[in-house]
Motif scaffolding. Structure first.
Motif, PDB file in Angstrom:
ATOM      1  N   LEU A   1      -5.229  15.453   2.012  1.00 59.33           N
ATOM      2  CA  LEU A   1      -4.373  14.636   2.867  1.00 59.33           C
ATOM      3  C   LEU A   1      -3.018  15.291   3.122  1.00 59.33           C
ATOM      4  CD1 LEU A   1      -5.183  11.016   1.644  1.00 59.33           C
ATOM      5  CD2 LEU A   1      -5.593  11.956   3.929  1.00 59.33           C
ATOM      6  N   GLY A   2      -2.692  16.346   2.389  1.00 61.60           N
ATOM      7  CA  GLY A   2      -1.490  17.115   2.686  1.00 61.60           C
ATOM      8  C   GLY A   2      -0.188  16.403   2.399  1.00 61.60           C
ATOM      9  N   GLY A   3      -0.139  15.665   1.294  1.00 63.04           N
ATOM     10  CA  GLY A   3       1.093  14.997   0.898  1.00 63.04           C
ATOM     11  C   GLY A   3       1.470  15.324  -0.527  1.00 63.04           C
ATOM     12  N   PRO A   4       2.519  14.697  -1.044  1.00 61.69           N
ATOM     13  CA  PRO A   4       2.909  14.908  -2.437  1.00 61.69           C
ATOM     14  C   PRO A   4       2.130  13.983  -3.353  1.00 61.69           C
ATOM     15  CG  PRO A   4       4.484  13.477  -1.374  1.00 61.69           C
ATOM     16  CD  PRO A   4       3.471  13.836  -0.320  1.00 61.69           C
ATOM     17  N   SER A   5       1.985  14.375  -4.597  1.00 61.36           N
ATOM     18  CA  SER A   5       1.400  13.497  -5.584  1.00 61.36           C
ATOM     19  C   SER A   5       2.353  12.342  -5.869  1.00 61.36           C
ATOM     20  CB  SER A   5       1.134  14.290  -6.870  1.00 61.36           C
ATOM     21  OG  SER A   5       0.585  13.471  -7.862  1.00 61.36           O
ATOM     22  N   GLY A   6       1.800  11.149  -6.053  1.00 69.31           N
ATOM     23  CA  GLY A   6       2.662  10.013  -6.388  1.00 69.31           C
ATOM     24  C   GLY A   6       2.265   8.707  -5.753  1.00 69.31           C
ATOM     25  N   SER A   7       1.248   8.713  -4.898  1.00 67.41           N
ATOM     26  CA  SER A   7       0.719   7.488  -4.311  1.00 67.41           C
ATOM     27  C   SER A   7      -0.789   7.635  -4.224  1.00 67.41           C
ATOM     28  CB  SER A   7       1.309   7.245  -2.919  1.00 67.41           C
ATOM     29  OG  SER A   7       0.891   5.992  -2.405  1.00 67.41           O
ATOM     30  N   ALA A   8      -1.505   6.567  -4.581  1.00 67.79           N
ATOM     31  CA  ALA A   8      -2.963   6.653  -4.690  1.00 67.79           C
ATOM     32  C   ALA A   8      -3.628   5.609  -3.797  1.00 67.79           C
ATOM     33  CB  ALA A   8      -3.389   6.447  -6.139  1.00 67.79           C
ATOM     34  N   PRO A   9      -4.211   6.025  -2.673  1.00 68.31           N
ATOM     35  CA  PRO A   9      -4.959   5.081  -1.838  1.00 68.31           C
ATOM     36  C   PRO A   9      -6.188   4.559  -2.583  1.00 68.31           C
ATOM     37  CG  PRO A   9      -4.461   7.111  -0.648  1.00 68.31           C
ATOM     38  CD  PRO A   9      -4.158   7.368  -2.080  1.00 68.31           C
ATOM     39  N   ILE A  10      -6.541   3.310  -2.286  1.00 66.98           N
ATOM     40  CA  ILE A  10      -7.697   2.684  -2.922  1.00 66.98           C
ATOM     41  C   ILE A  10      -8.333   1.711  -1.946  1.00 66.98           C
ATOM     42  CG2 ILE A  10      -6.225   0.872  -3.938  1.00 66.98           C
ATOM     43  CD1 ILE A  10      -8.166   0.757  -6.313  1.00 66.98           C
ATOM     44  N   THR A  11      -9.657   1.591  -1.988  1.00 63.81           N
ATOM     45  CA  THR A  11     -10.356   0.555  -1.231  1.00 63.81           C
ATOM     46  C   THR A  11     -11.323  -0.165  -2.158  1.00 63.81           C
ATOM     47  OG1 THR A  11     -11.517   0.051   0.835  1.00 63.81           O
ATOM     48  CG2 THR A  11     -12.250   2.014  -0.358  1.00 63.81           C
ATOM     49  N   ILE A  12     -11.423  -1.489  -1.982  1.00 67.54           N
ATOM     50  CA  ILE A  12     -12.162  -2.356  -2.899  1.00 67.54           C
ATOM     51  C   ILE A  12     -13.036  -3.294  -2.069  1.00 67.54           C
ATOM     52  CG2 ILE A  12     -11.945  -4.109  -4.720  1.00 67.54           C
ATOM     53  CD1 ILE A  12      -9.016  -3.003  -5.097  1.00 67.54           C
ATOM     54  N   SER A  13     -14.319  -3.334  -2.369  1.00 63.85           N
ATOM     55  CA  SER A  13     -15.227  -4.229  -1.650  1.00 63.85           C
ATOM     56  C   SER A  13     -14.934  -5.683  -2.012  1.00 63.85           C
ATOM     57  CB  SER A  13     -16.679  -3.903  -2.004  1.00 63.85           C
ATOM     58  OG  SER A  13     -16.966  -4.296  -3.345  1.00 63.85           O
ATOM     59  N   ASP A  14     -15.366  -6.606  -1.145  1.00 65.63           N
ATOM     60  CA  ASP A  14     -15.202  -8.035  -1.449  1.00 65.63           C
ATOM     61  C   ASP A  14     -15.922  -8.398  -2.742  1.00 65.63           C
ATOM     62  OD1 ASP A  14     -13.666  -8.450   0.789  1.00 65.63           O
ATOM     63  OD2 ASP A  14     -15.331  -9.202   2.017  1.00 65.63           O
TER      64      ASP A  14
ATOM     65  N   HIS B   1       5.722  -5.328  -8.630  1.00 67.24           N
ATOM     66  CA  HIS B   1       6.633  -4.241  -8.946  1.00 67.24           C
ATOM     67  C   HIS B   1       7.378  -3.903  -7.666  1.00 67.24           C
ATOM     68  CE1 HIS B   1       3.152  -2.247  -7.129  1.00 67.24           C
ATOM     69  NE2 HIS B   1       3.982  -1.266  -6.800  1.00 67.24           N
ATOM     70  N   THR B   2       8.392  -3.106  -7.774  1.00 67.89           N
ATOM     71  CA  THR B   2       9.105  -2.645  -6.586  1.00 67.89           C
ATOM     72  C   THR B   2       8.323  -1.509  -5.949  1.00 67.89           C
ATOM     73  OG1 THR B   2      11.230  -3.255  -7.564  1.00 67.89           O
ATOM     74  CG2 THR B   2      11.269  -1.712  -5.709  1.00 67.89           C
ATOM     75  N   GLU B   3       7.901  -1.715  -4.716  1.00 63.19           N
ATOM     76  CA  GLU B   3       7.084  -0.719  -4.033  1.00 63.19           C
ATOM     77  C   GLU B   3       7.831   0.618  -3.925  1.00 63.19           C
ATOM     78  OE1 GLU B   3       4.057   1.173  -2.162  1.00 63.19           O
ATOM     79  OE2 GLU B   3       4.033  -0.742  -3.217  1.00 63.19           O
ATOM     80  N   ALA B   4       7.091   1.710  -4.146  1.00 63.34           N
ATOM     81  CA  ALA B   4       7.659   3.063  -4.033  1.00 63.34           C
ATOM     82  C   ALA B   4       7.766   3.409  -2.555  1.00 63.34           C
ATOM     83  CB  ALA B   4       6.781   4.060  -4.773  1.00 63.34           C
ATOM     84  N   THR B   5       8.892   3.028  -1.965  1.00 61.26           N
ATOM     85  CA  THR B   5       9.028   3.040  -0.514  1.00 61.26           C
ATOM     86  C   THR B   5       8.806   4.425   0.090  1.00 61.26           C
ATOM     87  OG1 THR B   5      10.670   1.288  -0.773  1.00 61.26           O
ATOM     88  CG2 THR B   5      10.520   2.340   1.387  1.00 61.26           C
ATOM     89  N   SER B   6       9.458   5.432  -0.460  1.00 61.92           N
ATOM     90  CA  SER B   6       9.326   6.774   0.121  1.00 61.92           C
ATOM     91  C   SER B   6       7.901   7.286   0.015  1.00 61.92           C
ATOM     92  CB  SER B   6      10.292   7.745  -0.568  1.00 61.92           C
ATOM     93  OG  SER B   6      11.631   7.350  -0.334  1.00 61.92           O
ATOM     94  N   MET B   7       7.208   6.932  -1.077  1.00 62.78           N
ATOM     95  CA  MET B   7       5.816   7.351  -1.214  1.00 62.78           C
ATOM     96  C   MET B   7       4.917   6.586  -0.239  1.00 62.78           C
ATOM     97  SD  MET B   7       5.651   9.902  -3.129  1.00 62.78           S
ATOM     98  CE  MET B   7       3.898   9.942  -2.816  1.00 62.78           C
ATOM     99  N   LEU B   8       5.251   5.327   0.040  1.00 61.77           N
ATOM    100  CA  LEU B   8       4.487   4.594   1.051  1.00 61.77           C
ATOM    101  C   LEU B   8       4.659   5.259   2.417  1.00 61.77           C
ATOM    102  CD1 LEU B   8       3.889   0.871   1.497  1.00 61.77           C
ATOM    103  CD2 LEU B   8       4.917   2.092   3.417  1.00 61.77           C
ATOM    104  N   TYR B   9       5.893   5.674   2.725  1.00 62.52           N
ATOM    105  CA  TYR B   9       6.114   6.400   3.982  1.00 62.52           C
ATOM    106  C   TYR B   9       5.247   7.664   4.014  1.00 62.52           C
ATOM    107  CZ  TYR B   9      10.513   3.664   4.439  1.00 62.52           C
ATOM    108  OH  TYR B   9      11.454   2.678   4.543  1.00 62.52           O
ATOM    109  N   ALA B  10       5.190   8.363   2.879  1.00 65.81           N
ATOM    110  CA  ALA B  10       4.397   9.595   2.818  1.00 65.81           C
ATOM    111  C   ALA B  10       2.924   9.297   3.047  1.00 65.81           C
ATOM    112  CB  ALA B  10       4.600  10.275   1.466  1.00 65.81           C
TER     113      ALA B  10
END
Length: 413
Positions: A205-218, A269-278
């Motif tokens: 994905l070409g970004g920095p380490s520090g945010s982890a996408p996840i998908t969860i079925s119903d 928790h307080t969302e990691a804003t800059s990592m969300l932007y990334a």
């Protein structure tokens, strides 16, 4: 008080290295620019709007329509642990599909949870046939089947077609760690029928380490949410008495994180804003390029890297049929100091390539071409530098063959 080192006051100015190992890799400039945007409060409507955009952007990246598609704040391992600690209770039987270092990581996390662990394994350099997984699942009656998609330690990609159907027929849930492949190889969560898939930004994905996408079925979401009711009827809104959800972690409690990403916006928790932007920009870059175009580019880069290495007279590690497109393992030639070559690559050419783990430590190098670095010129530069560094070690190889072979392989149909 002792005098502080003057270097502590200097601006960070890292060398401009080309990261051509198994990850992390160089972040896309658009992602770095996005991270410099102003911060927002976690409940600002603009911020929650960005959260909703991230959910929408990552559904096609995961190949899913899942409502519960979001981010876990932390490195890719945070989402792995959150998934397992939220799906598995102590004493549950979990079947781990193990074909490398990161299958062993799943085992280690599950041991901490207190799961009963069963494994179905393949030698490093191979993958596990679906028939073997089916037999092991029938034999063990596992509640959860956990696997890695692409294991960078062995450079192998586990085939996953049919895994979800197999697990559902057995009444089991499925978990897939796609850290090393998301954005570079197809992730088809819905077609595979798997319940939870997690990723990371720092590879394809070409970004920095520090945010982890996840998908969860119903289906998996129901299980995760049900664990909030197992003790005295306690639910998410009634945790002031300190008893709380009955899982082994607060930070990695997916039910609480899902409430935060839902319309409820319950504070976790307080969302990691800059990592969300990334993370948002990583997905925008990937979708803007087109996922199939992106997968083709990674396949071209991997094909070129492999061809160039073989043209040097080197032996590529593992089975061609199941090799990841974005990471290639190659045996270190006899009589060559592998670490000396890696050091020369770094000090002479500012290029990083990877060493190896476990039984492959000191035996292979791992060369990556992924994300922003899966480009023809970067592959060619890496191969040319490796050729020179091998010659510096006294290794005799056909000079000038690697780059033309890679160029030809890149353009092959």
């Amino acid at each position: 008080m002792s005098e502080l080192d003057p270097l502590l006051f200097g601006e960070i100015d890292p060398p401009q290295r080309l990261l051509m190992g198994p990850g992390p890799i160089n972040a896309h400039p658009r992602v770095l620019r996005a991270m410099s945007a102003d911060l927002l409060g976690q409940f600002d409507p603009e911020m929650t709007g960005f959260m909703n955009q991230v959910m929408a952007l990552y559904r096609p990246v995961f190949g899913t329509e899942n409502k519960w598609t979001m981010l876990v704040d932390g490195t890719a391992r945070s989402a792995i642990e959150a998934s397992l600690v939220s799906l598995v209770t102590p004493g549950d039987t979990v079947l781990v599909v193990n074909f490398g270092r990161f299958g062993l990581l799943l085992i280690e996390i599950l041991q901490r949870i207190g799961a009963k662990i069963e494994t179905v394994e393949a030698p490093w350099g191979e993958t596990v046939p679906m028939e073997a997984i089916a037999e092991a699942l029938a034999r063990t009656g596992a509640k959860v089947v956990a696997t890695v998609h692409g294991d960078t330690s062995t450079t192998m990609a586990q085939p996953l077609e049919g895994l979800g159907e197999l697990c559902r027929a057995a009444g089991a849930y499925s978990y897939v760690d796609a850290t090393a492949t998301i954005g570079g190889m197809e992730i088809a969560a819905d077609r595979w029928g798997v319940d939870v898939v997690t990723g990371g930004l720092q590879k394809c994905l070409g970004g920095p380490s520090g945010s982890a996408p996840i998908t969860i079925s119903d289906r998996a979401a129901e299980l995760i949410f049900s664990r909030r009711h197992v003790e005295k009827g306690i639910v998410r809104d009634d945790i002031a008495d300190g008893q709380g959800p009955r899982i082994g972690s607060n930070y990695f409690d997916l039910a609480m994180i899902m409430d935060y990403w839902s319309e409820k916006r319950l504070n976790h928790h307080t969302e990691a804003t800059s990592m969300l932007y990334a993370a948002r920009e990583c997905a925008r870059v990937a979708l803007g390029e087109g996922l199939q175009t992106r997968f083709t580019r990674h396949a071209e880069a991997g094909r070129a890297m492999t061809a160039g290495l073989r043209a040097m007279g080197l032996t590529v590690f593992g089975a061609d049929a199941t090799r990841m497109t974005n990471v290639t393992g190659v045996y270190i030639p006899d009589g060559v100091d592998g670490e000396a070559v890696r050091t020369a690559m770094r000090t002479q050419f500012e290029i990083e390539i990877g060493t190896a783990f476990g039984p492959l430590a000191g035996r292979i190098w791992r060369l990556g071409a992924m994300g922003y670095n899966a480009q023809k010129h970067k592959v060619l530069i890496t191969l040319g530098a490796l050729e020179v560094c091998l010659r510096m070690q006294g290794f005799a190889l056909p000079l000038g063959e690697a780059v033309p072979a890679a160029m030809q392989a890149w353009d092959a149909a």
